[in-house]
Scaffold this motif. Structure first.
Motif, PDB file in Angstrom:
ATOM      1  N   GLU A   1      40.286  50.206  33.176  1.00 34.58           N
ATOM      2  CA  GLU A   1      41.674  50.652  33.333  1.00 34.58           C
ATOM      3  C   GLU A   1      42.052  50.839  34.793  1.00 34.58           C
ATOM      4  OE1 GLU A   1      42.045  54.250  31.089  1.00 34.58           O
ATOM      5  OE2 GLU A   1      41.319  53.246  29.272  1.00 34.58           O
ATOM      6  N   THR A   2      41.068  51.211  35.618  1.00 31.57           N
ATOM      7  CA  THR A   2      41.400  51.645  36.962  1.00 31.57           C
ATOM      8  C   THR A   2      41.108  50.598  38.036  1.00 31.57           C
ATOM      9  OG1 THR A   2      40.571  53.742  36.117  1.00 31.57           O
ATOM     10  CG2 THR A   2      41.237  53.716  38.411  1.00 31.57           C
ATOM     11  N   CYS A   3      40.186  49.653  37.753  1.00 32.59           N
ATOM     12  CA  CYS A   3      39.657  48.825  38.841  1.00 32.59           C
ATOM     13  C   CYS A   3      40.134  47.381  38.799  1.00 32.59           C
ATOM     14  CB  CYS A   3      38.134  48.849  38.800  1.00 32.59           C
ATOM     15  SG  CYS A   3      37.499  50.507  39.045  1.00 32.59           S
ATOM     16  N   ASP A   4      40.117  46.746  39.994  1.00 36.51           N
ATOM     17  CA  ASP A   4      40.437  45.326  40.095  1.00 36.51           C
ATOM     18  C   ASP A   4      39.232  44.486  39.685  1.00 36.51           C
ATOM     19  OD1 ASP A   4      42.700  46.321  41.414  1.00 36.51           O
ATOM     20  OD2 ASP A   4      41.645  46.244  43.342  1.00 36.51           O
ATOM     21  N   ARG A   5      38.076  44.926  40.165  1.00 39.25           N
ATOM     22  CA  ARG A   5      36.884  44.119  40.015  1.00 39.25           C
ATOM     23  C   ARG A   5      35.780  45.036  39.502  1.00 39.25           C
ATOM     24  NH1 ARG A   5      33.381  42.353  43.974  1.00 39.25           N
ATOM     25  NH2 ARG A   5      34.540  43.530  45.503  1.00 39.25           N
TER      26      ARG A   5
ATOM     27  N   ALA B   1      32.874  40.504  38.118  1.00 36.83           N
ATOM     28  CA  ALA B   1      34.042  39.737  37.672  1.00 36.83           C
ATOM     29  C   ALA B   1      35.300  40.574  37.817  1.00 36.83           C
ATOM     30  CB  ALA B   1      33.872  39.326  36.205  1.00 36.83           C
ATOM     31  N   PRO B   2      36.454  39.924  37.886  1.00 37.73           N
ATOM     32  CA  PRO B   2      37.713  40.688  37.825  1.00 37.73           C
ATOM     33  C   PRO B   2      37.741  41.491  36.526  1.00 37.73           C
ATOM     34  CG  PRO B   2      38.153  38.408  38.424  1.00 37.73           C
ATOM     35  CD  PRO B   2      36.699  38.485  38.040  1.00 37.73           C
ATOM     36  N   ALA B   3      38.324  42.684  36.579  1.00 41.29           N
ATOM     37  CA  ALA B   3      38.219  43.598  35.447  1.00 41.29           C
ATOM     38  C   ALA B   3      38.730  42.971  34.153  1.00 41.29           C
ATOM     39  CB  ALA B   3      38.975  44.882  35.754  1.00 41.29           C
ATOM     40  N   ASP B   4      39.890  42.314  34.228  1.00 42.45           N
ATOM     41  CA  ASP B   4      40.440  41.799  32.969  1.00 42.45           C
ATOM     42  C   ASP B   4      39.617  40.623  32.447  1.00 42.45           C
ATOM     43  OD1 ASP B   4      41.219  40.432  35.160  1.00 42.45           O
ATOM     44  OD2 ASP B   4      43.276  40.004  34.479  1.00 42.45           O
TER      45      ASP B   4
END
Ligand SMILES: Nc1ncnc2c1ncn2[C@@H]1O[C@H](COP(=O)(O)OP(=O)(O)O)[C@@H](O)[C@H]1O
Ligand SMILES: [Mg+2]
Lengths: 311, 327
Positions: free
Chosen positions: B217-221, B234-237
């Motif tokens: 929820e909070t991070c980019d990576r 990896a990228p969070a999503d």
């Protein structure tokens, strides 16, 4: 806070009453002063007269009430040996005892606390091990043994210092060291473990994590927390300023309260013994009270529970 | 990615009494970036950042490199580290109540940071401390400055810790399980606060958690750690939708429903390998459903999986992804 103080005061008084009562009972049950103070072949009439004069014929509870009544009127009784007021006999010995115990207390705190802090900060180093070995030794060796060793080495072998008596300040050196070493050892061990406990706490790491230099972490974060348990032990030592030198005074023939106590007990000099015990109990109770107040000053968590209403 | 990352960790290794706890970590944190670090308890997340900041006991053996804006800080002189800690990289911890000094007022603990890193004293420092308390959402800030930690709730103490961390105006905040010790509702508030602060202050954030949901929820990576190594980055999503490494997949499978209460990851069969008896190849092999003989021959390195992600699994590409396509 007032309620807290009142509660502590009440407890202090109860403690003193219990100590005095205990001493009263034990002393009267453990031997007949008349037989000890009068010579063995004294005529029976003389012994009977002695008993009557000191009220020893009355039932124990009568003597007990009479004793407490007298205390309330400020009368601590007279010595059965020379008839002088017990309180005078005891108080004139206090300076001699303090002349040993106060410098010894300074040694205990002045050496014990820094040694313990240093050992904790350099845990498992050679210095730490040495401090611990000396602390265990100082803690284990009974003070009369240490006193005798010091006398053998410094008085008998080297001839540097006198072995007993009270003629000059040099006579105080060996007894003060004997008293100080054991206490310093206890305090070093205690301070070390208190420091180690605190140094392991998360707030020490978070102080470092916010950039506080290590020396300041120790000074501002570790020491104030480690002081809380250490103060207990120091308070205990302050409480034994009067009574803590009984053995050492005997070993070094130092005419303090401790020697007076030994002689008075041997003679069943009831008033003197009770007067000393009362004094000792009061010193301890006062020291305890001071420790409690210091706790409040050192630890805000305790302050909170107190103002929230101690029982 | 900028030319020089804010923090660049290379082959960081940490051992305790000869037993490796961190076994070669490399990772970058860019300016203002939010990086998550997830993995089961004991996999070396905290030790990685404690080692980077020189906060481990002397008995720890640390090797590798940690550069802050190109400057090596691993093993730097104490005065260098003291100005980095709290001044450029701040760190907050799991248990806020015991992370604050019980005998000092919380305001004084903020002021200490302000004095160290911004030279502020007296009224100015106190005013700034109050501003920080307002910023982190401590109600009645002026009065709370004089409170002791035991007089505040866990959530408020964590806000105090965050205020202390912000006091030095750091470029990076490392939050080590900042919500693990808190109630569920408070957890969400603290995470929201951290996210908002990062956006508003342009500060980078490393969020350490054993809970992939918290991090996603909070991070980019996100970096996934297993037994002292990063096994997927990896990228969070992307990680959330299609994890490459079987361990990351397991973590995701263990995730409770999005609306449900958070709980620790537990659903992967087997347990973390004993540091005394690490498997010869991939550390996850004994627990892995896709295990083949080749997994035991060498420790797999991180391999690129597409443009912006890497995974340390020789079988990562085809089978795992195919298996993940929802039916
Ligand atoms: N001070 C220490 N001394 C010895 N071992 C430690 C110490 N700190 C951490 N460890 C070990 O290092 C490993 C990684 O710990 P840690 O980084 O705290 O895990 P986590 O991922 O849960 O944060 C664990 O096995 C832990 O037991
Ligand atoms: Mg951890």
């Amino acid at each position: 806070m007032l309620r807290f103080l009142g509660f502590r005061l009440l407890r202090a008084i109860v403690t003193i009453v219990l100590v005095v009562t205990f001493a009263f009972v034990v002393l009267r049950l453990s031997g007949d002063p008349a037989l000890l103070i009068m010579s063995v072949d004294a005529p029976p009439e003389a012994i009977a007269a002695f008993r009557a004069a000191w009220g020893l014929d009355d039932p124990l509870w009568v003597q007990y009430i009479r004793y407490f009544n007298a205390i309330f009127h400020g009368d601590l009784g007279r010595s059965m040996r020379d008839g002088r007021d017990a309180i005078v006999l005891v108080t004139e010995r206090i300076p001699a005892t303090l002349a040993l115990t106060l410098p010894a207390l300074a040694i205990k705190i002045g050496i014990g606390v820094p040694a313990g802090v240093y050992a904790a900060l350099h845990r498992n180093s050679l210095a730490d091990r040495m401090v611990m070995v000396m602390a265990v030794a100082g803690f284990t060796i009974p003070s009369f043994v240490l006193g005798l060793i010091l006398v053998l080495v410094f008085a008998v072998q080297l001839g540097w210092l006198p072995s007993g008596g009270q003629e000059s300040w040099r006579h105080a050196i060996l007894p003060v060291i004997t008293l100080g070493v054991g206490g310093a050892a206890v305090l070093a061990r205690f301070t070390r473990s208190a420091m180690l406990e605190v140094l392991g706490q998360p707030f020490i790491r978070s102080a470092s994590a916010k950039g506080v230099p290590w020396a300041a972490v120790v000074r501002n974060h570790a020491l104030p927390n480690a002081a809380i348990p250490t103060v207990t032990i120091i308070g205990f030592m302050v409480g034994s300023l009067i009574a803590g030198a009984v053995v050492v005074e005997s070993v070094f023939s130092w005419p303090g309260v401790g020697r007076l106590l030994v002689v008075a007990v041997a003679n069943r000099d009831l008033a003197v013994v009770q007067c000393i015990l009362l004094l000792v109990a009061m010193t301890m109770v006062i020291a305890n009270l001071i420790v409690d107040l210091l706790y409040g000053a050192l630890d805000p968590r305790l302050r909170a529970t107190r103002t929230a209403g101690a029982h | 990615m900028r030319d020089v990352p804010l923090v660049s960790v290379r082959d960081l290794r940490v051992g305790f009494d000869g037993l490796p706890a961190v076994r070669g970590i490399s990772l970058d944190v860019g300016m203002g970036e939010a990086v998550g670090l997830v993995g089961e308890s004991g996999c070396g997340k905290s030790v990685t950042w404690l080692a980077a900041l020189g906060l481990l006991p002397k008995s720890a053996q640390v090797a590798g490199s940690v550069k802050l804006a190109g400057e090596e800080i691993l093993g730097a002189a104490p005065h260098v580290l003291d100005s980095v800690r709290g001044g450029r990289i701040a760190m907050i911890f799991q248990d806020p109540a015991s992370s604050l000094n019980p005998v000092h007022r919380v305001g004084a603990q903020v002021v200490e940071s302000l004095r160290l890193h911004r030279g502020m004293r007296g009224g100015a420092a106190r005013a700034e401390a109050k501003r920080l308390f307002d910023l982190v959402g401590i109600p009645d800030a002026a009065r709370r400055l004089d409170a002791y930690p035991h007089e505040l709730s866990g959530g408020q103490n964590q806000r105090v810790m965050i205020a202390i961390a912000l006091a030095g105006q750091p470029e990076l905040l490392v939050a080590d399980e900042p919500t693990t010790a808190l109630d569920v509702t408070i957890q969400a508030q603290i995470l929201e606060l951290l996210g908002a602060l990062r956006r508003d202050l342009g500060m980078a954030l490393v969020l350490i958690s054993h809970d992939l949901g918290v991090v996603a929820e909070t991070c980019d990576r996100v970096c996934v750690m297993y037994a002292g190594r990063i096994v997927e980055e990896a990228p969070a999503d992307a990680l959330f939708h299609a994890p490459s490494h079987p361990y990351a997949r397991g973590l995701l499978g263990a995730l409770p429903p999005i609306d449900g209460p958070r709980r620790p990851l537990a659903a992967i069969p087997g347990s973390v390998p004993d540091p005394n008896a690490m498997p010869p190849g991939c550390a996850f092999a004994p627990r892995c459903a896709h295990h083949i003989a080749a997994c035991d021959s060498a420790v797999p390195g991180l391999r690129p999986m597409g443009l912006d992600r890497r995974a340390a699994c020789i079988r990562a590409e085809a089978p795992v992804r195919a298996a993940l396509v929802p039916a």
